[in-house]
Design a protein around this motif. Structure first.
Motif, PDB file in Angstrom:
ATOM      1  N   LEU A  89       0.635  -1.218   0.074  1.00  0.00           N
ATOM      2  CA  LEU A  89      -0.139  -0.037   0.051  1.00  0.00           C
ATOM      3  C   LEU A  89       0.790   1.239  -0.010  1.00  0.00           C
ATOM      4  O   LEU A  89       0.476   2.226  -0.779  1.00  0.00           O
ATOM      5  CB  LEU A  89      -0.981   0.059   1.128  1.00  0.00           C
ATOM      6  N   ILE A  90       1.845   1.172   0.845  1.00  0.00           N
ATOM      7  CA  ILE A  90       2.816   2.436   0.811  1.00  0.00           C
ATOM      8  C   ILE A  90       3.616   2.445  -0.681  1.00  0.00           C
ATOM      9  O   ILE A  90       3.494   3.701  -1.188  1.00  0.00           O
ATOM     10  CB  ILE A  90       3.924   2.360   1.709  1.00  0.00           C
ATOM     11  N   LYS A  91       3.830   1.440  -1.103  1.00  0.00           N
ATOM     12  CA  LYS A  91       4.556   1.650  -2.542  1.00  0.00           C
ATOM     13  C   LYS A  91       3.777   1.986  -3.517  1.00  0.00           C
ATOM     14  O   LYS A  91       4.248   2.691  -4.654  1.00  0.00           O
ATOM     15  CB  LYS A  91       5.513   0.157  -2.659  1.00  0.00           C
ATOM     16  N   ILE A  92       2.615   1.681  -3.603  1.00  0.00           N
ATOM     17  CA  ILE A  92       1.629   1.741  -5.092  1.00  0.00           C
ATOM     18  C   ILE A  92       0.907   3.160  -4.570  1.00  0.00           C
ATOM     19  O   ILE A  92       0.283   3.615  -5.354  1.00  0.00           O
ATOM     20  CB  ILE A  92       0.738   0.584  -4.966  1.00  0.00           C
ATOM     21  N   GLY A  93       1.249   3.884  -3.538  1.00  0.00           N
ATOM     22  CA  GLY A  93       0.955   5.442  -3.559  1.00  0.00           C
ATOM     23  C   GLY A  93      -0.636   5.396  -2.973  1.00  0.00           C
ATOM     24  O   GLY A  93      -1.130   6.214  -2.998  1.00  0.00           O
ATOM     25  N   LEU A  94      -0.780   4.392  -1.734  1.00  0.00           N
ATOM     26  CA  LEU A  94      -1.882   4.457  -0.807  1.00  0.00           C
ATOM     27  C   LEU A  94      -1.646   4.623   0.516  1.00  0.00           C
ATOM     28  O   LEU A  94      -1.718   3.555   1.441  1.00  0.00           O
ATOM     29  CB  LEU A  94      -2.802   3.215  -1.453  1.00  0.00           C
ATOM     30  N   PRO A  95      -1.077   5.761   0.957  1.00  0.00           N
ATOM     31  CA  PRO A  95      -0.490   5.789   2.453  1.00  0.00           C
ATOM     32  C   PRO A  95      -1.580   5.725   3.301  1.00  0.00           C
ATOM     33  O   PRO A  95      -1.125   5.291   4.521  1.00  0.00           O
ATOM     34  CB  PRO A  95       0.467   7.048   2.202  1.00  0.00           C
ATOM     35  N   GLN A  96      -2.653   6.593   3.246  1.00  0.00           N
ATOM     36  CA  GLN A  96      -3.784   6.470   4.238  1.00  0.00           C
ATOM     37  C   GLN A  96      -4.231   5.037   4.306  1.00  0.00           C
ATOM     38  O   GLN A  96      -4.555   4.799   5.559  1.00  0.00           O
ATOM     39  CB  GLN A  96      -5.045   7.383   3.654  1.00  0.00           C
ATOM     40  N   GLU A  97      -4.414   4.321   3.071  1.00  0.00           N
ATOM     41  CA  GLU A  97      -4.852   2.942   3.382  1.00  0.00           C
ATOM     42  C   GLU A  97      -3.879   2.025   4.067  1.00  0.00           C
ATOM     43  O   GLU A  97      -3.967   1.211   4.866  1.00  0.00           O
ATOM     44  CB  GLU A  97      -5.391   2.431   2.230  1.00  0.00           C
ATOM     45  N   ALA A  98      -2.651   2.270   4.072  1.00  0.00           N
ATOM     46  CA  ALA A  98      -1.497   1.772   4.514  1.00  0.00           C
ATOM     47  C   ALA A  98      -1.416   1.867   5.864  1.00  0.00           C
ATOM     48  O   ALA A  98      -1.339   1.169   6.941  1.00  0.00           O
ATOM     49  CB  ALA A  98      -0.182   2.116   4.024  1.00  0.00           C
ATOM     50  N   VAL A  99      -1.860   3.039   6.350  1.00  0.00           N
ATOM     51  CA  VAL A  99      -1.928   3.422   7.790  1.00  0.00           C
ATOM     52  C   VAL A  99      -3.079   2.932   8.619  1.00  0.00           C
ATOM     53  O   VAL A  99      -2.816   2.042   9.772  1.00  0.00           O
ATOM     54  CB  VAL A  99      -2.069   5.068   7.887  1.00  0.00           C
ATOM     55  N   ILE A 100      -4.243   2.635   7.765  1.00  0.00           N
ATOM     56  CA  ILE A 100      -5.356   1.891   8.275  1.00  0.00           C
ATOM     57  C   ILE A 100      -5.026   0.370   8.402  1.00  0.00           C
ATOM     58  O   ILE A 100      -5.096  -0.142   9.713  1.00  0.00           O
ATOM     59  CB  ILE A 100      -6.668   2.196   7.202  1.00  0.00           C
ATOM     60  N   ALA A 101      -4.349   0.080   7.424  1.00  0.00           N
ATOM     61  CA  ALA A 101      -3.933  -1.533   7.709  1.00  0.00           C
ATOM     62  C   ALA A 101      -2.935  -1.823   8.638  1.00  0.00           C
ATOM     63  O   ALA A 101      -3.097  -2.830   9.310  1.00  0.00           O
ATOM     64  CB  ALA A 101      -3.332  -1.934   6.287  1.00  0.00           C
ATOM     65  N   GLY A 102      -1.920  -0.754   8.896  1.00  0.00           N
ATOM     66  CA  GLY A 102      -1.036  -0.812   9.988  1.00  0.00           C
ATOM     67  C   GLY A 102      -1.480  -0.661  11.059  1.00  0.00           C
ATOM     68  O   GLY A 102      -1.126  -1.532  12.296  1.00  0.00           O
ATOM     69  N   ARG A 103      -2.589  -0.185  11.540  1.00  0.00           N
ATOM     70  CA  ARG A 103      -3.056   0.067  12.655  1.00  0.00           C
ATOM     71  C   ARG A 103      -3.674  -1.269  13.017  1.00  0.00           C
ATOM     72  O   ARG A 103      -3.636  -1.954  14.306  1.00  0.00           O
ATOM     73  CB  ARG A 103      -4.133   1.173  12.880  1.00  0.00           C
ATOM     74  N   LYS A 104      -4.603  -1.982  12.251  1.00  0.00           N
ATOM     75  CA  LYS A 104      -5.153  -3.211  12.316  1.00  0.00           C
ATOM     76  C   LYS A 104      -4.031  -4.296  12.517  1.00  0.00           C
ATOM     77  O   LYS A 104      -4.129  -5.022  13.457  1.00  0.00           O
ATOM     78  CB  LYS A 104      -5.719  -3.712  10.978  1.00  0.00           C
ATOM     79  N   MET A 105      -2.781  -4.135  11.922  1.00  0.00           N
ATOM     80  CA  MET A 105      -1.717  -5.197  12.225  1.00  0.00           C
ATOM     81  C   MET A 105      -1.312  -5.001  13.562  1.00  0.00           C
ATOM     82  O   MET A 105      -1.232  -5.946  14.185  1.00  0.00           O
ATOM     83  CB  MET A 105      -0.693  -4.738  11.029  1.00  0.00           C
ATOM     84  N   LEU A 106      -0.962  -3.808  14.186  1.00  0.00           N
ATOM     85  CA  LEU A 106      -0.369  -3.518  15.442  1.00  0.00           C
ATOM     86  C   LEU A 106      -1.387  -3.750  16.505  1.00  0.00           C
ATOM     87  O   LEU A 106      -1.180  -3.809  17.690  1.00  0.00           O
ATOM     88  CB  LEU A 106       0.277  -2.296  15.394  1.00  0.00           C
TER      89      LEU A 106
END
Length: 290
Positions: A89-106
């Motif tokens: 998600l970070i690399k393909i230019g979707l940082p907000q979605e990466a943050v959402i997924a990262g919060r779920k991960m942690l």
């Protein structure tokens, strides 16, 4: 898990769901990893899925996203699957979605102490411009793992993006003392040096990075070019970019970055142009994007 699936479905609607090699998804051999004391892969290759990374570098964004999503669906308790998803998600230019997924991960207790997962999440925060939280989490990361140069590099990227390159220099010089051969630290330090008016120091710190370090050498060429540009040596800057284009001709995502470099006069940007960006006319390139 239901919230996770809802997020994945929303992303499916955004990018569509291309066909995925089911055999590749079901192959779990690369989802097994031995980690060292800092929570990082001992061989450096299994922080994320190698298949996902290959797709990302080839700029096959939809395929990379579909594969990383499927890995999480099939292996929701596997940290490499989750890291791969947030990374994509970070690399393909979707940082907000990466943050959402990262919060779920942690939010999953089993992943809270995984240093690599934490640092990937911090990178997501940086790309989403949530810099205050990124820096705070980065400071905690180096407190928890004071000997881990990756943590120092990640925090330094946040400092650079926040317009604090001198603070980044302090962090990176300390990390370089811990591991003088770390290519990532050297590249980010070159970034910080260029932004603090120390172009020659940037060139000096990059000289030790050998071409065989393929994971990070491409970024070294960009910063070598920008250091030459800051010195007004445009011809040498262009030569560095041309050499990089020749050496890394199969890394299409990197080649795209090189094309962006060619769009603006390397010697004519303001390395202190605010919030870690280099500018030329209407064009902007993030100087913390290594």
């Amino acid at each position: 898990l239901e919230q996770l699936l809802e997020i994945l479905d929303q992303l499916d609607e955004f990018v569509g769901r291309p066909s995925v090699d089911v055999a590749a998804v079901s192959d779990t051999t690369e989802l097994t990893v031995n980690v060292n004391g800092n929570g990082h892969s001992t061989n450096g290759k299994k922080i994320i899925s190698a298949k996902v990374k290959k797709l990302v570098r080839a700029r096959k964004d939809q395929e990379a996203l579909a594969l990383s999503q499927q890995l999480v669906r099939d292996h929701p308790n596997n940290i490499i699957a989750w890291r791969s998803y947030v990374y994509t998600l970070i690399k393909i230019g979707l940082p907000q979605e990466a943050v959402i997924a990262g919060r779920k991960m942690l939010e999953m207790e089993r992943f809270l102490d995984d240093a690599a997962a934490v640092l990937i999440f911090i990178n997501a925060l940086i790309e989403a411009e949530e810099l205050e939280e990124a820096i705070e989490r980065g400071m905690h990361a180096i407190e928890d793992h004071p000997d881990d140069t990756v943590g120092y590099g990640t925090l330094a990227k946040g400092r650079i993006r926040a317009g604090q390159p001198q603070e980044a220099v302090v962090l990176l010089e300390k990390a370089l003392q811990m591991d003088p051969q770390d290519p990532v630290v050297r590249i980010i330090l070159a970034n910080a040096y260029v932004q603090t008016g120390r172009a020659q120091d940037a060139l000096d710190v990059l000289d030790c990075i050998a071409v065989p370090d393929l994971g990070w050498a491409p970024a070294a060429y960009i910063w070598r070019a920008r250091a030459y540009g800051a010195q007004g040596k445009t011809a040498m800057a262009e030569e560095a970019i041309d050499e990089a284009r020749s050496l890394f001709s199969s890394d299409f995502r990197f080649l795209h970055k090189l094309d962006r470099e060619d769009e603006w006069l390397i010697g004519g940007f303001d390395v202190n142009g605010g919030m870690g960006q280099a500018t030329r006319g209407e064009s902007t390139v993030r100087v913390s994007d290594i």
